[in-house]
Design a protein around this motif. Structure first.
Motif, PDB file in Angstrom:
ATOM      1  N   TRP A   1       1.233  -0.958  -0.341  1.00  0.00           N
ATOM      2  CA  TRP A   1      -0.546   0.015   0.251  1.00  0.00           C
ATOM      3  C   TRP A   1       1.131   0.842   0.128  1.00  0.00           C
ATOM      4  O   TRP A   1       0.230   2.733  -0.044  1.00  0.00           O
ATOM      5  CB  TRP A   1      -0.933   0.130   1.062  1.00  0.00           C
ATOM      6  CG  TRP A   1      -2.293  -0.784   1.302  1.00  0.00           C
ATOM      7  CD1 TRP A   1      -3.342  -0.153   0.779  1.00  0.00           C
ATOM      8  CD2 TRP A   1      -2.266  -2.251   0.936  1.00  0.00           C
ATOM      9  NE1 TRP A   1      -4.369  -1.267   0.785  1.00  0.00           N
ATOM     10  CE2 TRP A   1      -3.679  -2.635   0.820  1.00  0.00           C
ATOM     11  CE3 TRP A   1      -1.182  -3.442   1.702  1.00  0.00           C
ATOM     12  CZ2 TRP A   1      -4.115  -3.546   0.722  1.00  0.00           C
ATOM     13  CZ3 TRP A   1      -1.928  -4.439   1.758  1.00  0.00           C
ATOM     14  CH2 TRP A   1      -3.872  -5.018   1.307  1.00  0.00           C
TER      15      TRP A   1
ATOM     16  N   ALA B   1       3.082   2.657  -6.114  1.00  0.00           N
ATOM     17  CA  ALA B   1       1.607   2.362  -6.747  1.00  0.00           C
ATOM     18  C   ALA B   1       1.846   1.939  -8.392  1.00  0.00           C
ATOM     19  O   ALA B   1       3.178   3.006  -8.789  1.00  0.00           O
ATOM     20  CB  ALA B   1       1.119   4.305  -6.727  1.00  0.00           C
TER      21      ALA B   1
ATOM     22  N   GLN C   1      -2.914  -0.286  -6.261  1.00  0.00           N
ATOM     23  CA  GLN C   1      -1.344   0.483  -6.634  1.00  0.00           C
ATOM     24  C   GLN C   1      -1.177  -1.054  -7.579  1.00  0.00           C
ATOM     25  O   GLN C   1      -0.173  -1.127  -7.784  1.00  0.00           O
ATOM     26  CB  GLN C   1      -1.537  -0.595  -4.764  1.00  0.00           C
ATOM     27  CG  GLN C   1      -1.769   0.256  -3.998  1.00  0.00           C
ATOM     28  CD  GLN C   1      -0.256   1.746  -4.093  1.00  0.00           C
ATOM     29  OE1 GLN C   1      -0.448   2.642  -4.256  1.00  0.00           O
ATOM     30  NE2 GLN C   1       0.557   1.180  -3.095  1.00  0.00           N
TER      31      GLN C   1
END
Length: 282
Positions: free
Chosen positions: A41, A46, A96
């Motif tokens: 996360w 990402a 992500q």
């Protein structure tokens, strides 16, 4: 073991979900190494992640990230924050991950489209060993376990005139073969990293020593796996996946409907999976 003493199958190797990442990219951009599910996360990763397209593994990663079990029977009761919190974290993870695809997630990793790959150790370890600057870790909060099994089909004895009218069944040596596969000495190919995975005796803490001569000169994979298995402190947090309860099936349906993702990716697979579970249960 079954309470009645029945044996339905015997494992010949096992392993777990792991996370692989490219250490050269992490070093170049001064990124912290991956240690646990929570790292998936991180904003700096990402769009840099590929992952298997398995509902139990994807939702399971969210559950482990939240400190819950892969086998939660009622997400709303057993997970801190309930279904709303799981939905929120699942949506964040979906943003992500660049690719959910069990067939191509390692291809994307290999060509450099992503820096992180999340999948089964039997998939990832052989690929990682062929590449340089790759680390493979079992998340420290635990991961799902898998096992490959020997089994004798219940309908393996068939009466037919097409093969001379004889009853054909499994080899009478099959039980000796299974016993051979379960010997502690058979752990050597796993310890030498010839076979990806771990030997069945390692589940009970049994191990076989490997001569230094057998491993001398071999490149060592950068990993926290020990002989193909999670270290003891992580293994105690790992879980084999159990069948979903009716309540969990309902939770998966609800989570599915909360995510908008086009194409035949995660959503399509979850729909197929849930439908098969419901059909099988009926």
């Amino acid at each position: 073991m079954d309470p009645e003493g029945d044996v339905w199958a015997a494992p010949y190797r096992w392993g777990c979900m792991v996370i692989a990442y490219k250490t050269n990219n992490f070093q170049k951009y001064k990124l912290a190494p991956i240690e646990d599910w929570a790292d998936l996360w991180r904003p700096d990763l990402a769009g840099r992640i590929s992952m298997v397209d398995s509902p139990r593994e994807v939702v399971g990663a969210v559950l482990k990230y939240m400190g819950a079990s892969y086998n939660a029977n009622d997400i709303n009761l057993e997970v801190n924050g309930g279904r709303d919190a799981v939905k929120h974290n699942l949506a964040l993870l979906a943003k992500q991950v660049r690719l959910f695809d069990s067939e191509n997630y390692l291809k994307a990793f290999g060509v450099g489209d992503v820096w992180v790959a999340v999948g089964w150790s039997s998939d990832i370890i052989p690929v990682a060993k062929r590449m340089s600057n790759v680390a493979v870790v079992v998340p420290k909060s635990g991961a799902s376990l898998w096992a490959d099994l020997w089994a004798i089909p219940g309908a393996s004895r068939i009466q037919t005139s097409q093969i001379g009218g004889r009853v054909r069944g499994p080899s009478p040596l099959i039980h000796q073969w299974i016993e051979f596969c379960l010997q502690s000495a058979r752990a050597l190919p796993f310890k030498q990293e010839v076979i990806p995975g771990a030997s069945p005796p390692l589940l009970q803490g049994h191990s076989a020593n490997v001569s230094l001569e057998l491993t001398k000169g071999r490149p060592r994979l950068d990993t926290n796996l020990i002989d193909g298995a999670p270290p003891p402190n992580i293994l105690e947090r790992c879980e084999f996946l159990e069948p979903l309860s009716n309540s969990a099936v309902s939770d998966y349906h609800w989570l599915l409907d909360s995510i908008q993702k086009p194409g035949n990716g995660l959503i399509h697979t979850v729909r197929q999976y849930i439908s098969s579970v419901v059909s099988f249960s009926g």
